[in-house]
Design a protein around this motif. Structure first.
Motif, PDB file in Angstrom:
ATOM      1  N   PHE A  46      88.601  89.930  25.985  1.00 30.91           N
ATOM      2  CA  PHE A  46      87.236  91.022  26.736  1.00 30.91           C
ATOM      3  C   PHE A  46      87.841  91.208  28.134  1.00 30.91           C
ATOM      4  O   PHE A  46      87.169  92.664  28.076  1.00 30.91           O
ATOM      5  N   TYR A  50      79.578  95.294  26.175  1.00 35.70           N
ATOM      6  CA  TYR A  50      79.516  95.850  28.170  1.00 35.70           C
ATOM      7  C   TYR A  50      79.235  96.223  28.885  1.00 35.70           C
ATOM      8  O   TYR A  50      79.359  96.073  29.779  1.00 35.70           O
ATOM      9  N   ASP A  86      89.000  87.026  31.867  1.00 30.26           N
ATOM     10  CA  ASP A  86      90.433  86.128  31.639  1.00 30.26           C
ATOM     11  C   ASP A  86      90.265  84.690  31.828  1.00 30.26           C
ATOM     12  O   ASP A  86      90.268  83.359  30.811  1.00 30.26           O
TER      13      ASP A  86
END
Length: 93
Positions: free
Chosen positions: A17, A35, A67
């Motif tokens: 991610f 995104y 994260d």
């Protein structure tokens, strides 16, 4: 033990991610990806003065924050699973 396994899996998902989100924030063609909505939200919430002052840091801190969110979410989920072994991989620890 469940929280540790959750944190490890969250780290793997969170790193992916973070890399993809950083690419959207820094790289060209960010409006084409999945995104884009997150990048648009960041752009509309962040005031122009803060964005101008911390432009290079935002592309580092926001993916790291994402994260850490992945890691904590996976650890909480794995802990709430109750420490039971999954029937497919019934491994004694």
């Amino acid at each position: 033990m469940g929280a540790l396994h959750g944190a490890i899996s969250g780290t793997m998902g969170g790193v992916v991610f973070a890399l993809m989100f950083r690419d959207v924030l820094v790289g060209a063609g960010g409006a084409d990806g999945a995104y884009w909505g997150i990048a648009y939200l960041v752009a509309t919430i962040t005031s122009p003065s803060i964005a101008a002052q911390f432009d290079s840091l935002l592309a580092i801190l926001l993916p790291i924050g994402g994260d850490l969110l992945f890691i904590s979410e996976a650890a909480v989920t794995a802990t709430s699973f109750g420490g039971q072994n999954h029937p497919v991989c019934d491994i004694e620890v």
